[in-house]
Design an enzyme around this catalytic site. Structure first.
Site, mmCIF file in Angstrom:
data_model
loop_
_atom_site.group_PDB
_atom_site.id
_atom_site.type_symbol
_atom_site.label_atom_id
_atom_site.label_comp_id
_atom_site.label_asym_id
_atom_site.label_seq_id
_atom_site.Cartn_x
_atom_site.Cartn_y
_atom_site.Cartn_z
ATOM 1 C CG HIS A 1 32.378 42.461 49.793
ATOM 2 N ND1 HIS A 1 32.381 42.718 48.192
ATOM 3 C CD2 HIS A 1 33.032 43.042 50.337
ATOM 4 C CE1 HIS A 1 33.468 43.056 47.316
ATOM 5 N NE2 HIS A 1 34.168 43.002 49.835
ATOM 6 C CG ASN A 2 29.853 41.402 45.028
ATOM 7 O OD1 ASN A 2 31.235 41.463 46.219
ATOM 8 N ND2 ASN A 2 29.777 40.899 43.975
ATOM 9 C CE LYS B 1 32.378 38.412 46.615
ATOM 10 N NZ LYS B 1 32.353 38.495 44.768
ATOM 11 C CD GLU C 1 31.767 45.635 44.534
ATOM 12 O OE1 GLU C 1 32.672 44.640 44.947
ATOM 13 O OE2 GLU C 1 32.248 45.357 42.830
ATOM 14 C CB SER D 1 35.523 40.232 47.196
ATOM 15 O OG SER D 1 35.895 41.298 47.005
HETATM 16 P P1 NBP Z 1 34.281 32.510 33.941
HETATM 17 O O1 NBP Z 1 33.582 32.621 35.509
HETATM 18 O O2 NBP Z 1 34.514 33.628 33.038
HETATM 19 O O3 NBP Z 1 34.832 31.102 33.926
HETATM 20 C C1 NBP Z 1 35.166 30.428 32.990
HETATM 21 C C2 NBP Z 1 35.781 28.870 33.728
HETATM 22 O O4 NBP Z 1 34.212 28.147 33.788
HETATM 23 C C3 NBP Z 1 36.281 28.022 32.510
HETATM 24 O O5 NBP Z 1 37.746 27.644 33.291
HETATM 25 C C4 NBP Z 1 35.326 27.220 31.733
HETATM 26 O O6 NBP Z 1 36.016 26.338 31.674
HETATM 27 C C5 NBP Z 1 34.227 26.909 33.065
HETATM 28 N N1 NBP Z 1 33.384 25.990 32.199
HETATM 29 C C6 NBP Z 1 32.177 26.708 32.337
HETATM 30 BR BR1 NBP Z 1 32.172 27.934 31.309
HETATM 31 N N2 NBP Z 1 31.484 25.228 32.091
HETATM 32 C C7 NBP Z 1 31.290 24.524 32.761
HETATM 33 C C8 NBP Z 1 31.472 23.786 32.698
HETATM 34 N N3 NBP Z 1 29.626 23.064 31.765
HETATM 35 N N4 NBP Z 1 31.967 22.605 32.976
HETATM 36 C C9 NBP Z 1 33.181 22.486 33.928
HETATM 37 N N5 NBP Z 1 33.862 23.646 33.849
HETATM 38 C C10 NBP Z 1 33.147 25.151 32.953
HETATM 39 O O7 NBP Z 1 35.692 31.899 34.585
HETATM 40 P P2 NBP Z 1 36.373 33.347 36.247
HETATM 41 O O8 NBP Z 1 36.408 34.904 35.448
HETATM 42 O O9 NBP Z 1 37.629 33.166 36.848
HETATM 43 O O10 NBP Z 1 35.467 33.747 37.337
HETATM 44 C C11 NBP Z 1 34.871 32.040 38.190
HETATM 45 C C12 NBP Z 1 34.208 32.661 39.103
HETATM 46 O O11 NBP Z 1 34.927 33.265 40.234
HETATM 47 C C13 NBP Z 1 32.962 32.575 38.829
HETATM 48 O O12 NBP Z 1 32.090 32.373 39.223
HETATM 49 C C14 NBP Z 1 33.168 34.485 39.348
HETATM 50 O O13 NBP Z 1 31.442 34.638 39.025
HETATM 51 C C15 NBP Z 1 34.020 34.530 40.680
HETATM 52 N N6 NBP Z 1 34.612 35.809 40.948
HETATM 53 C C16 NBP Z 1 34.850 36.815 39.384
HETATM 54 C C17 NBP Z 1 35.673 37.449 39.945
HETATM 55 C C18 NBP Z 1 36.447 38.093 38.419
HETATM 56 O O14 NBP Z 1 36.788 39.279 39.288
HETATM 57 N N7 NBP Z 1 36.302 37.842 37.406
HETATM 58 C C19 NBP Z 1 36.049 37.764 41.231
HETATM 59 C C20 NBP Z 1 35.446 37.158 41.928
HETATM 60 C C21 NBP Z 1 34.574 35.983 42.130
HETATM 61 P P3 NBP Z 1 36.395 25.976 29.981
HETATM 62 O O15 NBP Z 1 38.188 26.672 30.136
HETATM 63 O O16 NBP Z 1 36.795 24.751 29.333
HETATM 64 O O17 NBP Z 1 35.651 27.212 28.975
#
Ligand code: NBP
Length: 481
Positions: free
Chosen positions: A187-188, A184, A191, A130
């Site tokens: 937690h959400n 987690k 939130e 988080s």
């Molecule tokens: P995203 O949730 O937007 O995912 C994008 C990533 O997933 C890219 O690296 C993409 O690769 C990869 N990907 C996908 Br889409 N399909 C794929 C596949 N079939 N095989 C391999 N890679 C694949 O990224 P994020 O916002 O950085 O979040 C990552 C994780 O963290 C998520 O589970 C999210 O829920 C969690 N999270 C996010 C936050 C936040 O604030 N954003 C907070 C806490 C947790 P590519 O570049 O090749 O398309």
């Protein structure tokens, strides 16, 4: 390729990229990989000077670059992408290696994946992270689950990159299989409740006092110096003070009033129903977002449904502000108390043995619900690790109890003036429900026995009873001939 990285990160969108930089900044050699190479290349090009990155284009090279037992963090879009990455990784890994899923997986998926990977001799550590992108870079709150053995080598690295409060890491082992992703999720959910309560407080101040966004922002800034001190109160003050560059209006006044949700609130509520835990604050918060997005229904109701309210003019401004503050604090404690009940229920159901005080401790920094009062929750569980109800801890009975008259005044005034306060009102109803010596569930049990022969217990003797409602209304005890 020589295996020299201590940890690897695959999935380099905002979260994975920042987490990889965080590892590197802490002196770890980090193997980095992404499905499409462009993100890997840009990470190294933009931040290669922050530490030691080993970039690979193929998954095989990536895995080969990590020291054994390998620690591979997956940070991809939760769901099918996680399964796809796991499927690609498994043939490349060896017994004892650790896969860390740091995405927002639903905990039943984590339980399934953990069981499947155990068959391959691999550790699967479903890990809640988080703090958003800022937290991932500078120190998130980290909630790892999985087998305890995996924490022996993985734990110190995760603790190292986590947020610290008073020198204590905001990371600890949570419990087996899906426990990390479960907490987690809760937690959400908390939130969601916290944000809804803050939004209701803002609405009360706006409608009761006719205060401007900037004035309300000042009230929140003041609140942030006391018991309510938290990240969410702090950013609320900041947001309310912000002026829209285009119109010159308060920024919040130009934002459309339709809240979105990504699903973790919904999962929390669904699980609350599954476990039979009354998480009413989280549920009301989730439904309030749904109501805000119920456009056709709102259009059909605005100006049509009669309100029968009086004009609201608060006589004593300071007293009203203090009432709202006390009601907010009390409602917030209820939301957390319910969330911790949910953790206790799941811990029992799945055999996780989760230390609730430790969860409050690791939420003190790094995460969205970080708040001063989490110290109080940790202390409460230190006094009694098996505390059946957070609200019943001696500190909270006092802190919430002092605010009860204000809480009642605010909920009553909101009802009289037609201001929707679902989270404030349901929290007070929960408080009164849980402290009631006798609830009207006696009547429900009698009704259930009437139409469905569902039986009932009596207050005056042991046993299970049924009344012959359609016959002569004699009572039989279960087991009677
Ligand atoms: P995203 O949730 O937007 O995912 C994008 C990533 O997933 C890219 O690296 C993409 O690769 C990869 N990907 C996908 Br889409 N399909 C794929 C596949 N079939 N095989 C391999 N890679 C694949 O990224 P994020 O916002 O950085 O979040 C990552 C994780 O963290 C998520 O589970 C999210 O829920 C969690 N999270 C996010 C936050 C936040 O604030 N954003 C907070 C806490 C947790 P590519 O570049 O090749 O398309």
């Amino acid at each position: 390729m020589a295996a020299r990285a201590q940890i690897g990160v695959t999935g380099l969108a905002v979260m994975g990229r920042n987490l990889a930089r965080n590892f590197a900044r802490h002196g770890y050699t980090v193997a980095v990989h992404n499905r499409s190479y462009a993100k890997t290349a840009s990470l190294v090009a933009d931040h290669g000077d922050e530490g030691d990155f080993v970039a690979s284009e193929s998954m095989a090279d990536f895995v080969a670059s990590i020291e054994r037992p390998r620690k591979v963090v997956i940070m991809v879009k939760a769901g099918a992408a996680t399964d796809a990455v796991i499927a690609e990784l498994v043939p490349l890994l060896e017994t004892g290696d650790i896969i860390i899923d740091a995405g927002n997986a639903h905990f039943p998926d984590t339980r399934r994946r953990e069981a499947e990977l155990k068959e391959h001799g691999l550790h699967f550590v479903g890990t809640g992270v988080s703090g958003g992108e800022e937290g991932a870079l500078n120190g998130p709150s980290i909630m790892p689950g999985g087998a305890p053995e995996s924490y022996v080598t993985l734990g110190p690295i995760l603790e190292d990159i986590s947020a610290k409060v008073d020198g204590v890491p905001c990371c600890t082992y949570v419990g087996p299989d899906g426990a990390g992703h479960f907490v987690k999720m809760v937690h959400n959910g908390i939130e969601y409740a916290d944000m809804q309560l803050i939004a209701e407080a803002y609405d009360l101040l706006k409608q009761g006092l006719g205060a401007t966004a900037a004035e309300i922002g000042e009230i929140f800034a003041e609140w942030n110096t006391g018991d309510l001190e938290s990240f969410l109160i702090e950013i609320t003050a900041d947001v309310l003070a912000h002026v829209d560059a285009e119109t010159g209006s308060a920024f919040v006044d130009v934002v459309l009033d339709r809240a979105e949700q990504k699903g973790t609130g919904r999962w929390t509520v669904q699980n609350g129903l599954d476990l039979g835990v009354p998480i009413t604050g989280i549920a009301e918060a989730t439904f309030a977002r749904a109501l805000s997005g119920s456009v056709p229904q709102r259009q059909a109701a605005v100006g049509v449904l009669p309100a029968h309210t009086e004009t609201w003019s608060v006589a004593d401004r300071d007293a009203f502000v203090e009432d709202v503050r006390l009601a907010l604090y009390a409602s917030k404690v209820v939301a957390y108390s319910q969330g911790f009940d949910q953790i206790a229920a799941a811990s029992e159901e799945f055999g996780w043995d989760i230390d609730r005080g430790a969860m409050a401790r690791i939420w003190r920094g790094g995460c969205i619900i970080r708040a001063r009062f989490l110290n109080r929750i940790t202390e409460a569980y230190e006094r009694d690790a098996q505390l059946p109800l957070l609200l019943s801890d001696e500190y909270f009975t006092g802190a919430v109890g002092n605010g009860v008259p204000a809480w009642r005044r605010i909920v009553a005034a909101a009802a009289l003036h037609g201001v929707p306060t679902p989270a404030f009102a349901s929290s007070l109803a929960y408080y009164d429900g849980v402290r009631a010596e006798r609830l009207p569930a006696n009547l429900i049990q009698a009704q259930r026995d009437f139409f469905g022969a569902h039986t009932y217990h009596r207050v005056d003797k042991a046993g299970v009873f049924h009344t012959e409602w359609t016959g002569d209304r004699t009572e039989t005890a279960e087991g009677d001939a």
